[in-house]
Each structure stands twice: as C-alpha cells, then as structure tokens.
Design a protein around this motif. Structure first.
Motif, PDB file in Angstrom:
ATOM      1  N   UNK A 169       0.851  -1.166  -0.169  1.00  0.00           N
ATOM      2  CA  UNK A 169      -0.042  -0.088   0.017  1.00  0.00           C
ATOM      3  C   UNK A 169       0.741   1.094   0.120  1.00  0.00           C
ATOM      4  N   UNK A 170       0.616   2.060  -1.009  1.00  0.00           N
ATOM      5  CA  UNK A 170       1.766   3.245  -1.111  1.00  0.00           C
ATOM      6  C   UNK A 170       1.052   4.495  -0.881  1.00  0.00           C
ATOM      7  N   UNK A 171       1.787   5.407  -0.493  1.00  0.00           N
ATOM      8  CA  UNK A 171       1.208   7.025  -0.239  1.00  0.00           C
ATOM      9  C   UNK A 171       2.243   7.529  -0.832  1.00  0.00           C
ATOM     10  N   UNK A 172       1.786   8.917  -1.076  1.00  0.00           N
ATOM     11  CA  UNK A 172       2.613  10.180  -1.910  1.00  0.00           C
ATOM     12  C   UNK A 172       1.955  11.396  -1.601  1.00  0.00           C
ATOM     13  N   UNK A 173       2.900  12.420  -1.793  1.00  0.00           N
ATOM     14  CA  UNK A 173       2.210  14.070  -1.719  1.00  0.00           C
ATOM     15  C   UNK A 173       3.096  14.843  -2.476  1.00  0.00           C
ATOM     16  N   UNK A 191      -2.607   4.402   0.525  1.00  0.00           N
ATOM     17  CA  UNK A 191      -3.208   3.087  -0.033  1.00  0.00           C
ATOM     18  C   UNK A 191      -3.490   2.594  -1.348  1.00  0.00           C
ATOM     19  N   UNK A 192      -2.709   3.113  -2.311  1.00  0.00           N
ATOM     20  CA  UNK A 192      -2.631   2.588  -3.712  1.00  0.00           C
ATOM     21  C   UNK A 192      -2.010   1.354  -3.831  1.00  0.00           C
ATOM     22  N   UNK A 193      -2.450   0.495  -4.763  1.00  0.00           N
ATOM     23  CA  UNK A 193      -1.622  -0.809  -4.916  1.00  0.00           C
ATOM     24  C   UNK A 193      -1.197  -1.020  -6.283  1.00  0.00           C
ATOM     25  N   UNK A 194      -1.772  -0.237  -7.356  1.00  0.00           N
ATOM     26  CA  UNK A 194      -1.415  -0.479  -8.757  1.00  0.00           C
ATOM     27  C   UNK A 194      -0.848   0.500  -9.539  1.00  0.00           C
ATOM     28  N   UNK A 225       6.221   3.163   0.653  1.00  0.00           N
ATOM     29  CA  UNK A 225       5.525   2.127   0.704  1.00  0.00           C
ATOM     30  C   UNK A 225       5.012   1.856   2.175  1.00  0.00           C
ATOM     31  N   UNK A 226       5.549   2.855   3.084  1.00  0.00           N
ATOM     32  CA  UNK A 226       5.066   2.881   4.538  1.00  0.00           C
ATOM     33  C   UNK A 226       6.050   1.945   5.370  1.00  0.00           C
ATOM     34  N   UNK A 227       5.609   1.414   6.416  1.00  0.00           N
ATOM     35  CA  UNK A 227       6.319   0.603   7.444  1.00  0.00           C
ATOM     36  C   UNK A 227       5.959  -0.866   7.273  1.00  0.00           C
ATOM     37  N   UNK A 228       7.145  -1.575   7.309  1.00  0.00           N
ATOM     38  CA  UNK A 228       7.030  -3.054   7.047  1.00  0.00           C
ATOM     39  C   UNK A 228       6.093  -3.769   8.397  1.00  0.00           C
ATOM     40  N   UNK A 229       5.150  -4.501   8.039  1.00  0.00           N
ATOM     41  CA  UNK A 229       4.327  -5.136   8.661  1.00  0.00           C
ATOM     42  C   UNK A 229       3.051  -4.180   9.350  1.00  0.00           C
TER      43      UNK A 229
END
Length: 353
Positions: free
Chosen positions: A119-123, A137-140, A237-241
């Motif tokens: 799940x990816x974030x960006x700004x 929370x985008x995946x593709x 991609x945020x934080x692992x786990x």
C-alpha cells in the motif's frame, strides 16, 4: 482554486553511470548558491530514507548502487531546472526515478503490510499557492507521485485514498502494474524478519521497531526553480508489517511534505508517527517565518532537538527560497543527494560521509 496544466513525463531510462562531478561538501550540507549577474539560483535535493545503517553491513557494490540511483534522480530533476523548467516538474521527475528503483521503499520495492500487501502513499506541494495533492493506500499505480500531481492539478480536493484514488488515477490514464510487479524478495524477507521479531519480543519490538530497518527507504525531493518557486514531494510504501490501513506522515501536508515560497520546500523520512505528531515540516517553516531562523538552524532544531526529545528517528531535506540546502538526520544514515545552481552534485549515505 487555480488549476495548472497537467505535466506528465515519459522519462527515458537514465544510465547509472553518469558523468557527474562530485563536489566537496561539509556535513552541514548547506550550499549557498553564488550566481553571476542577475541569474536566479536553482537547486535540488533528494532522499531515499533515513534509519539505522552501518557501513560494515553494506558491500562496496551495494553502496555504489545507492549512489548511482541517487545520482540518476538528481540528473532527472536538475536537467529540468537548468533548462528553465518548473520546480514541480523537477521534483516529480526525480521521485519517479526513485520509485522505479527496487532499492527504495516507494513504488517498486515498497514494503509489505502485515497481510502481505503493498500500500503506497505520496504527496506533492506547490510553494507558490500552497496547492497540494496527496494519496494513500494505492496498490497498482506505477508511480504514485504522478497520481499526487494529478490530484493537485486536476481535482478540487487534496487527499484521496484507496480504491477512490486508484479510480481517479485510471481516469487520467496513469500507468498501472499488477501488484506483483511492486514486490521484491528483499522486502518479503524483511517482512518475515519483522514478524518473527514481533512474535519473539512483543511490546518491546513494537516500541523499538522504528529504530531498525523496517521503515527505511521512503523517497523525496525538494527543488527551487529560476522563477523563485519551490516544490516538495514524497513517496513511500510505509512501514514493514504495518496494520489495517495505517497511514504515515508522507501524505500529511506539513507532516512529511511541505512547500511555501516564503520559506522553502521540505520532505521528511523516518518514524512517521513522530513526524506527524510534531507537524515537523510546518514547524521548520514556521521557525523560519516567525523567528527568522535560517533553513539550516530551523531544520537542525526540529530534527536534532525536538524529535530527539520526543524519541523519533527522522531525517529532512530542505531548500530555502535562496537555494540553500540542508539535510539533517538524527539517525546513523540517510540516503541523500543534492545539486546546487552551479551544478555541484553530492550524494551520501552515512552520517560521516
């Protein structure tokens, strides 16, 4: 809301053996651009994440790969600036290079959530008018920074999430990939280690995990163009786990991404929970605006005093309206690089680089 024309990139593959002159640079990494005549300063800085890292844990070949990727991002963004382009375009171009590299926790190479998803974030933010675009929370979407730019330029809103963000990007023809395209064995192994450590250590692991490897790799860029406009962007991609739709600091305006022509442009990396709670980047900008601190003084105070006192590990890249660059971090390393108006380029990994 003022609308700007949407700029999309089709960047060629940039070779990782670039003829870039390396400039000697003090650890403050502040570069005052000295320009001849009336030429306005330009500048660019990038990061690939801050965290706990040791030179002995990285081979010479691995170090070279990181340096080359940072140089490629600098080249992509600086080419736009030196040809009179806008800071927003330079930031977007630099981040796209880092998102496409499996070395970093953004785009391809993003970390896994606890249920083995990505799940990816960006700004992205425009210093001219404080316009911004953010997503979570985008995946593709292949390059989340492109979607952030679309949200900023084409939408009356600032922040999209999940399926809604995906749908909005698809309406503008953004490139997508199957979820498997973003996955790397390196990140899957990191998830396995994180879950094993959590099982063994319980609450102790949860309190210490962000001091380890499990959040390393967020990418970002800040730029100043010849028109005096600054811009900032960040992607992760945020934080692992991470759990149940967790959102970090990256898409939070003033937390992990911020730009204001009156002060500068800023991108953060590290322990997102603390970066958000400290409103880290807006705090740096406010110290500059209201107390007259330099970008170096303000960033150093927030990163190496305020966040340290709170217990948060982090790094920041910043460029002010005069082109001065600083990249403080309170961790043992941060993947980072900068190029000033004279074309002097510098990349570094460890604190003593």
């Amino acid at each position: 809301m003022r609308k700007k024309s949407l700029t999309m990139f089709s960047l060629p593959l940039i070779g990782l053996t670039l003829g870039l002159g390396m400039a000697a640079c003090g650890e403050s990494e502040q570069q005052a651009n000295q320009q001849a005549g009336d030429e306005r300063p330009i500048g660019l800085a990038v990061h690939g994440g801050a965290g706990t890292m040791a030179r002995e844990d990285m081979s010479e070949e691995q170090e070279a790969e990181y340096h080359d990727a940072l140089k490629a991002a600098l080249e992509a963004g600086y080419t736009i600036l030196e040809n009179g382009g806008e800071s927003l375009d330079a930031v977007q171009a630099a981040i796209r290079v880092l998102e496409d590299s499996p070395l970093f926790n953004a785009g391809r190479g993003s970390v896994f959530t606890s249920d083995e998803q990505i799940e990816m974030d960006a700004a992205i933010m425009d210093g001219r008018d404080l316009n911004a675009g953010a997503l979570t929370g985008v995946r593709t979407i292949r390059n989340p920074i492109d979607l952030a730019r679309v949200v900023m330029d084409e939408s009356p809103h600032v922040f999209f999430s999940g399926d809604g963000a995906e749908t909005y990007g698809e309406q503008f023809g953004l490139a997508t990939e199957d979820p498997e395209w973003f996955e790397t064995e390196h990140r899957r192994e990191a998830l396995r280690r994180a879950q094993e450590a959590e099982t063994e250590q319980g609450e102790e692991f949860r309190s210490e995990r962000d001091n380890k490897e499990f959040n390393l790799g967020t990418v970002g860029a800040v730029a100043l163009d010849e028109n005096g406009n600054v811009a900032a962007g960040t992607s992760t991609g945020g934080m692992t786990n991470k759990r149940f739709g967790r959102i970090g600091d990256v898409p939070i305006v003033g937390g992990g991404t911020y730009a204001n022509n009156e002060t500068g442009a800023f991108s953060a990396t590290g322990h997102g929970e603390y970066i958000m709670r400290a409103v880290t980047l807006h705090d740096i900008s406010s110290l500059m605006a209201y107390r007259g601190m330099s970008v170096e003084e303000a960033a150093d105070h927030v990163v190496n005093e305020k966040l340290v006192d709170m217990g948060g590990n982090a790094g920041v890249i910043a460029i002010d309206a005069q082109g001065n660059i600083t990249m403080p971090h309170n961790t043992s390393g941060m993947y980072r690089g900068s190029v000033d108006a004279a074309g002097n380029k510098h990349t570094a990994i460890f604190a003593d680089d």
